[in-house]
Design an enzyme around this catalytic site. Structure first.
Site, short mmCIF file in Angstrom:
data_model
loop_
_atom_site.label_atom_id
_atom_site.label_comp_id
_atom_site.label_asym_id
_atom_site.label_seq_id
_atom_site.Cartn_x
_atom_site.Cartn_y
_atom_site.Cartn_z
CG HIS A 145 11.79 77.74 -24.07
ND1 HIS A 145 12.26 76.76 -24.92
CD2 HIS A 145 11.59 77.14 -22.87
CE1 HIS A 145 12.35 75.62 -24.25
NE2 HIS A 145 11.95 75.82 -23.00
CB CYS A 146 5.91 77.32 -24.53
SG CYS A 146 4.43 76.88 -23.59
NE ARG A 147 10.51 78.58 -17.48
CZ ARG A 147 10.89 79.18 -16.37
NH1 ARG A 147 10.19 79.03 -15.25
NH2 ARG A 147 11.98 79.94 -16.36
CG ASN A 150 10.73 70.53 -22.09
OD1 ASN A 150 11.39 71.41 -21.54
ND2 ASN A 150 11.20 69.31 -22.27
#
Length: 287
Positions: A145-147, A150
């Protein structure tokens, strides 16, 4: 009310996972602070480069100074935008389930996905799919999951993700080299640079002192080398994962298992030492 779920605990005190809110793509609110910062940095640094740094370059190298970074910055921004927009969900996932469970008790069910069936999504999913707790849906070929986006990076978006970081690394490297070239030429050979008839530099057609130009160049070069270094490191990490046929999730899980194994070995060693100490003490008393 905020769609973010509170942390729950069951009667046994174990974490209980909660569903409800499902993120379809990275533009769905709430947005992430790192995602907002990424787009602000892209806009601000592009304005500084194309408005301050590149125009100072002499006529001979100016087209290259504009075209090279423009191509890679555009590629980086477009791939980031598309990655954020695409939905990386597993093909079986359906939205709008009316009777979807909201809470999973970790005391009665250890994993969200068991026998390829997701407890929350209520569908059969692929062997490499994983239920993302941040997006609350199963993602096919889940990587992480890439912040900054998002959203999740999975099978549908992984190649675009690699294009995003490789184009960003290349663009920032070129911009760094141009900034260093301009800063060196400013002191060594100012004839190589574009300036007014009075030998002054301009920013958006306004004359500015030399000290300000140099300060902007140094700060910009530092930011570029930092951004380039981070993206190069990330790209090298993913190249290593591809060679090992692993995902980021696989790598993290393997490291976690390795730490647990090392901890167990250390505990066993300590127990053996504790058992040996009374034996040695008794042996000394007999002597």
């Amino acid at each position: 009310p905020s769609p973010r779920a509170p942390k729950l605990r069951n009667a046994a005190g174990m974490p209980a996972q909660r569903g409800g809110f499902v993120r379809r793509n990275g533009w769905q609110r709430p947005l992430n602070i790192q995602q907002i910062a990424a787009w602000i940095l892209i806009v601000v640094l592009s304005l500084v480069y194309f408005g301050v740094v590149a125009p100072v370059v002499g006529a001979r190298w100016r087209p290259a100074a504009f075209c090279g970074p423009a191509f890679f910055f555009s590629l980086h921004a477009i791939s980031l935008f598309v990655c954020t927009t695409l939905d990386p969900k597993d093909r079986s996932v359906r939205y709008g389930l009316r009777n979807a469970p909201l809470v999973m008790d970790r005391a009665t069910r250890k994993h969200v996905i068991e026998n390829f069936e997701c407890y929350f999504c209520q569908v059969k999913v692929g062997a490499r799919s994983k239920h993302c707790s941040a997006c609350n849906k199963c993602v096919s070929d889940f990587d992480h999951h890439c912040r900054w986006m998002n959203s999740c990076v999975g099978g549908r978006t992984y190649r675009l993700f690699l294009l995003c970081i490789s184009s960003g690394a290349t663009g920032t490297l070129i911009a760094f080299c141009v900034a260093v070239y301009v800063a060196v030429a400013h002191y060594v050979n100012r004839d190589e640079l574009t300036k007014t008839a009075d030998g002054e530099h301009t920013i958006f057609q306004k004359t500015v002192p030399d000290g300000l130009i140099v300060a902007i160049l140094v700060l910009f070069a530092l930011l570029m080398v930092l951004a380039c270094g981070l993206m190069m490191h990330l790209l090298a990490f993913h190249i290593m994962l591809i060679k090992r046929n692993m995902s980021t999730f696989d790598y993290i899980k393997a490291k976690r298992q390795q730490r647990q194994l090392e901890q167990q070995q250390q505990e066993q060693l300590q127990l053996q030492l504790q058992k040996q100490q009374p034996h040695h003490h008794h042996h000394h008393q007999q002597q």
